[in-house]
Design a protein around this motif. Structure first.
Motif, PDB file in Angstrom:
ATOM      1  N   ILE A 136       0.855  -1.205   0.000  1.00 22.98           N
ATOM      2  CA  ILE A 136       0.000   0.000   0.000  1.00 22.98           C
ATOM      3  C   ILE A 136       0.884   1.246   0.000  1.00 22.98           C
ATOM      4  O   ILE A 136       1.773   1.392   0.832  1.00 22.98           O
ATOM      5  N   ARG A 137       0.602   2.152  -0.954  1.00 21.91           N
ATOM      6  CA  ARG A 137       1.492   3.298  -1.154  1.00 21.91           C
ATOM      7  C   ARG A 137       1.345   4.365  -0.091  1.00 21.91           C
ATOM      8  O   ARG A 137       2.304   5.058   0.233  1.00 21.91           O
ATOM      9  N   PHE A 193      -1.044   5.277   3.612  1.00 21.87           N
ATOM     10  CA  PHE A 193      -2.130   4.890   4.519  1.00 21.87           C
ATOM     11  C   PHE A 193      -2.139   5.832   5.708  1.00 21.87           C
ATOM     12  O   PHE A 193      -1.198   6.572   5.943  1.00 21.87           O
ATOM     13  N   GLU A 227      -2.790   5.803   9.844  1.00 22.86           N
ATOM     14  CA  GLU A 227      -2.709   4.808  10.908  1.00 22.86           C
ATOM     15  C   GLU A 227      -4.035   4.192  11.350  1.00 22.86           C
ATOM     16  O   GLU A 227      -4.197   2.988  11.268  1.00 22.86           O
ATOM     17  N   GLY A 253      -2.768  -3.115   9.452  1.00 22.35           N
ATOM     18  CA  GLY A 253      -1.573  -3.476  10.219  1.00 22.35           C
ATOM     19  C   GLY A 253      -1.561  -2.828  11.595  1.00 22.35           C
ATOM     20  O   GLY A 253      -1.160  -3.441  12.584  1.00 22.35           O
ATOM     21  N   TYR A 254      -2.021  -1.605  11.655  1.00 25.04           N
ATOM     22  CA  TYR A 254      -2.071  -0.864  12.921  1.00 25.04           C
ATOM     23  C   TYR A 254      -2.938  -1.588  13.946  1.00 25.04           C
ATOM     24  O   TYR A 254      -2.646  -1.578  15.135  1.00 25.04           O
ATOM     25  N   GLY A 267      -3.507  -7.896  10.019  1.00 24.43           N
ATOM     26  CA  GLY A 267      -3.068  -8.346   8.698  1.00 24.43           C
ATOM     27  C   GLY A 267      -1.949  -7.508   8.111  1.00 24.43           C
ATOM     28  O   GLY A 267      -1.405  -6.631   8.778  1.00 24.43           O
ATOM     29  N   THR A 268      -1.646  -7.782   6.851  1.00 23.20           N
ATOM     30  CA  THR A 268      -0.506  -7.161   6.199  1.00 23.20           C
ATOM     31  C   THR A 268      -0.853  -5.776   5.651  1.00 23.20           C
ATOM     32  O   THR A 268      -1.996  -5.340   5.733  1.00 23.20           O
ATOM     33  N   ARG A 269       0.166  -5.142   5.068  1.00 22.26           N
ATOM     34  CA  ARG A 269      -0.036  -3.889   4.344  1.00 22.26           C
ATOM     35  C   ARG A 269       0.108  -4.121   2.848  1.00 22.26           C
ATOM     36  O   ARG A 269       0.504  -3.229   2.119  1.00 22.26           O
ATOM     37  N   ALA A 270      -0.167  -5.333   2.412  1.00 26.66           N
ATOM     38  CA  ALA A 270      -0.153  -5.598   0.975  1.00 26.66           C
ATOM     39  C   ALA A 270      -1.560  -5.317   0.449  1.00 26.66           C
ATOM     40  O   ALA A 270      -2.549  -5.587   1.111  1.00 26.66           O
ATOM     41  N   THR A 323      -7.599   4.563  21.021  1.00 29.16           N
ATOM     42  CA  THR A 323      -6.287   4.479  20.373  1.00 29.16           C
ATOM     43  C   THR A 323      -5.219   5.181  21.189  1.00 29.16           C
ATOM     44  O   THR A 323      -4.054   4.792  21.172  1.00 29.16           O
ATOM     45  N   ALA A 324      -5.599   6.223  21.928  1.00 29.59           N
ATOM     46  CA  ALA A 324      -4.603   6.937  22.725  1.00 29.59           C
ATOM     47  C   ALA A 324      -4.197   6.138  23.952  1.00 29.59           C
ATOM     48  O   ALA A 324      -3.063   6.222  24.405  1.00 29.59           O
ATOM     49  N   PRO A 337       0.229  -0.783  21.768  1.00 27.58           N
ATOM     50  CA  PRO A 337       0.169  -1.221  20.364  1.00 27.58           C
ATOM     51  C   PRO A 337      -0.179  -2.692  20.207  1.00 27.58           C
ATOM     52  O   PRO A 337      -0.978  -3.047  19.343  1.00 27.58           O
ATOM     53  N   ARG A 390      -4.017  -3.623  20.375  1.00 26.20           N
ATOM     54  CA  ARG A 390      -5.022  -3.137  19.428  1.00 26.20           C
ATOM     55  C   ARG A 390      -5.548  -4.321  18.627  1.00 26.20           C
ATOM     56  O   ARG A 390      -4.762  -5.130  18.140  1.00 26.20           O
TER      57      ARG A 390
END
Lengths: 300, 241
Positions: free
Chosen positions: A160-161, A163, A165, A170-171, A175-178, A205-206, A210, A213
Motif C-alpha cells: 500500500i502506497r 495509509f 494509521e 496493520g495498525y 493483517g498485512t499492508r499488501a 487508540t490513545a 500497540p 489493538r
C-alpha cells in the motif's frame, strides 16, 4: 491568479484552495466557464505516479462517461521554480460527518452502500484505494458518494502506497499492508466506527498499548452504537477479511439495509397499518355492506 | 539497496566523528538516515546540528520525531529513501541518454509517465536491507518501547513489499565493556518469532555514535564478502530507461 501550462499552454483561473493531500494541494479553477480541480504537486515523481494510476483507471473504467483526468502539465512561478500539476473533474460535496449531521443518520446505510460501489469499481480493475479515510470521501445530494485523492491507490499484491494509521489493517494487528480488496474493506469498517463513535475511538487508540489493538475492540465500540448495531455481523466479517471484494461486501450490506428498512427511522414506516386506517377501513366496508344490502333488497 | 537508520536523542561523545563514519557508509553504497527522538525536551543545538550533518554526509535525511510519531517517521524515511536511491540511478541513465541534468522534470509529462512506472516497479521489487542502529544511552530508556514498536511496524511494511526485505538491529554502546555496538538481531525477513528485541539492555552514559556506525558498515561488508561471486546484488542491471 492565472496558471498557464508550460507544455500545453492551457490557461486556468484559480478560484480558491479546496484542500491538501499527501502529494500536494488542490485548487478550484475555471477554464472556458467550466469548474475543474487542479492539483499541484511538490514532488514530480510522486505526482506522476498518482497520474499514472488515474490514466490506468481512465483506460479501464468503461462505466465513467465523463473523463476524470483533463490535463497534465507544469507551471512556473514568478521566481522561476517549477511545479507539476494535473487537472481533474471537480467533485462537489461535503465530508460524511457533516453530510450526516445535516441530513440525518438515516442516510448512513445508503451512503455506505454507495461508497462500497465506488470501491467495487476499483476492485474490479485490480486496484485497492489504499488510503480510505474521512478526508478522502465526499458526499452529496441523495447519499451520492465520490472518492477523492488517488495518491494511495495500489495494484493488488503490491505494498500500500499511502495509509493513515487508524484506518490501517496493520495498525490494528489484523493483517498485512499488501494491497487487496479486504484492505479497503477493513478501512471502511473503521470509518463506520469513527462516524458514530469518534470520541470513544480516539480515547481507545490513545490509551491502548500497540500490541493490544485488535478488531475485537473496534467491534465492541460498534456494538455501543444504535446506528451500527444492525451492521455488527457485516463489520465482523469485514474486519476478518471475509469478503471477496467490495461487490460481495455491498451485496451483504444491502441485505442488512433491506432488513432494517432504510426509508425511515427504526422500522416504523414499513411496520403495521396504523389504527385509524383500520377504523376507516371497517367504517367504509360497513357502508359498502349497507349499500349492497339496500341494492340487493331493492332488486328483490 | 542498503540503508542504515540511526535513532538517537543526543550528541555523540566518544571516538570517531559520526559524520565521517556516515560519509564512509555512503561511499560503500549505504544511505544513512537519522531520527532524533524527543519527548518534551529537545536535542540541543549541537544534537540537532549533528543529526543533520550525519544524514547529509550519509546521503540520507534527518527528522525530529516524538515517540508518538516515531513509527510513521521511520516508515516515511525508509520509503522515501528507496524512491530517492532509484531516482539517482534513473537520473544517471537519463543523463547518459539525453544529456542535460538528467532530471525527470526536464522530460515532457507524457515521457515521465513511463519512467516513473519503471521507478515504481523497481521501488516495489528490488531487494532492500535496512540496519537499525539504536542509541541506548541512559536518556533513551523511556523511549525504547516506542522504538521497538516502530521497528516491528517497519518490518510489517517491508514484508508487504514484493521484493525481499531484510532488517537487522544494533544498539550502542554495546553490552560488553568497550564494545561500540551490539548486534541484537541479524538479518531477518520476519520478526514474528522475536519476543523482545532488547531483553537485557544495560543503559550506559557514553554515546559512541561514530564507532557504532563503523561497526554496522563492517557488518554489511561481511555480508557482501560472503556473497561475492554468488548472486548479484545490483538492482538496476536489468533495466535501461
Amino acid at each position: 491568479m492565472v496558471i498557464t501550462g508550460k507544455w500545453r499552454r492551457r490557461r486556468y483561473r484559480v478560484e480558491r484552495m479546496l484542500g491538501e493531500g499527501a502529494n500536494g494541494k488542490v485548487y478550484l479553477v475555471e477554464r472556458d466557464r467550466r469548474l475543474l480541480a487542479l492539483k499541484v504537486g511538490a514532488d514530480t515523481v510522486d505526482l506522476q505516479s498518482e497520474i499514472n494510476v488515474l490514466q490506468a483507471l481512465e483506460g479501464r473504467a468503461g462505466s465513467r462517461a465523463e473523463p476524470f483526468l483533463h490535463d497534465v502539465d507544469d507551471l512556473k512561478l514568478a521566481g522561476g521554480k517549477e511545479y507539476p500539476f494535473y487537472v481533474m473533474k471537480y467533485v462537489r460535496g461535503t465530508k460524511l460527518p457533516a453530510f450526516l449531521a445535516a441530513r440525518g443518520a438515516e442516510w448512513f446505510p445508503i451512503a455506505g452502500y454507495n461508497l462500497l460501489q465506488r470501491l467495487a469499481e476499483l476492485h474490479e480493475s485490480g486496484w485497492a484505494f489504499g488510503d480510505l479515510k474521512m478526508d478522502n470521501i465526499l458526499a452529496a445530494e441523495y447519499g451520492h458518494v465520490e472518492l477523492v485523492d488517488y495518491g494511495g491507490v495500489t495494484a493488488f499484491g503490491k505494498s500500500i502506497r499511502q495509509f493513515t494509521e487508524i484506518y490501517d489493517r496493520g495498525y490494528w494487528n489484523a493483517g498485512t499492508r499488501a494491497s487487496d480488496a479486504a484492505y479497503d474493506l477493513f478501512s471502511f469498517g473503521v470509518l463506520c466506527v469513527q462516524l458514530f463513535q469518534e470520541k470513544a475511538l480516539y480515547r481507545h487508540t490513545a490509551g491502548t498499548l500497540p500490541q493490544n489493538r485488535s478488531p475485537q475492540e473496534l467491534l465492541k465500540l460498534a456494538s455501543e452504537s444504535p446506528e451500527l448495531r444492525p451492521f455488527a455481523g457485516w463489520l465482523e466479517r469485514a474486519f476478518a477479511g471475509g469478503f471477496r471484494n467490495a461487490e460481495d461486501a455491498g451485496a451483504a450490506w444491502s441485505v442488512v439495509m433491506r432488513r432494517i428498512g432504510t426509508g425511515g427511522g427504526p422500522k416504523k414506516r414499513t411496520g403495521a397499518v396504523p389504527g385509524w386506517t383500520k377504523a376507516l377501513f371497517l367504517l367504509s366496508s360497513g357502508a359498502l355492506a349497507a349499500v349492497l344490502y339496500w341494492l340487493l333488497l331493492g332488486q328483490g | 539497496m542498503k540503508q542504515i537508520l540511526l535513532i538517537t536523542d543526543g550528541c555523540s561523545n566518544v571516538g570517531l566523528s559520526p559524520v565521517v563514519a556516515a560519509a564512509q557508509a555512503l561511499s560503500d553504497g549505504i544511505t544513512v538516515n537519522v531520527v532524533g527522538v524527543l519527548d518534551g525536551g529537545d536535542l540541543g543545538e549541537y544534537g540537532a546540528k549533528e543529526i543533520q550533518e550525519i544524514a547529509h554526509a550519509g546521503g540520507g535525511m534527518s527528522r525530529m520525531a516524538s515517540t508518538r510519531q516515531l513509527s510513521q517517521t521511520v516508515q516515511m524515511m525508509t520509503r522515501k529513501t528507496v524512491v530517492q536511491t532509484i531516482q539517482q540511478v534513473v537520473q544517471k541513465e537519463l543523463k547518459s541518454v539525453l544529456g542535460g541534468e538528467g532530471a525527470i522534470e526536464e522530460l515532457p509529462p507524457e515521457k515521465r509517465s513511463e519512467v516513473v512506472r519503471v521507478m515504481d516497479e523497481l521501488g516495489e521489487t528490488s531487494k532492500l536491507r535496512v540496519a537499525l542502529l539504536i542509541d541506548a544511552s541512559a536518556s533513551m530508556k523511556p523511549k525504547m518501547a516506542a522504538v521497538e514498536e516502530a521497528i516491528r511496524d517497519l518490518m510489517l511494511s517491508l514484508q508487504s513489499r514484493q521484493g525481499i526485505s531484510e532488517l537487522s538491529v544494533f544498539h550502542f554502546p554495546g553490552n560488553g565493556h568497550g564494545d561500540d555496538a551490539s548486534l541484537d538481531l541479524d538479518w531477518t525477513t520476519n520478526l514474528s518469532g522475536v519476543q523482545s528485541l532488547f531483553p537485557k539492555l544495560q543503559m550506559r552514559g557514553t554515546t559512541p555514535t561514530g564507532p557504532a556506525l563503523l561497526q554496522v558498515i563492517e557488518h554489511y561488508r561481511g555480508r557482501d564478502d560472503r556473497r561475492r561471486g554468488g548472486e548479484e546484488d545490483g538492482m538496476m542491471s536489468g533495466y535501461v530507461v
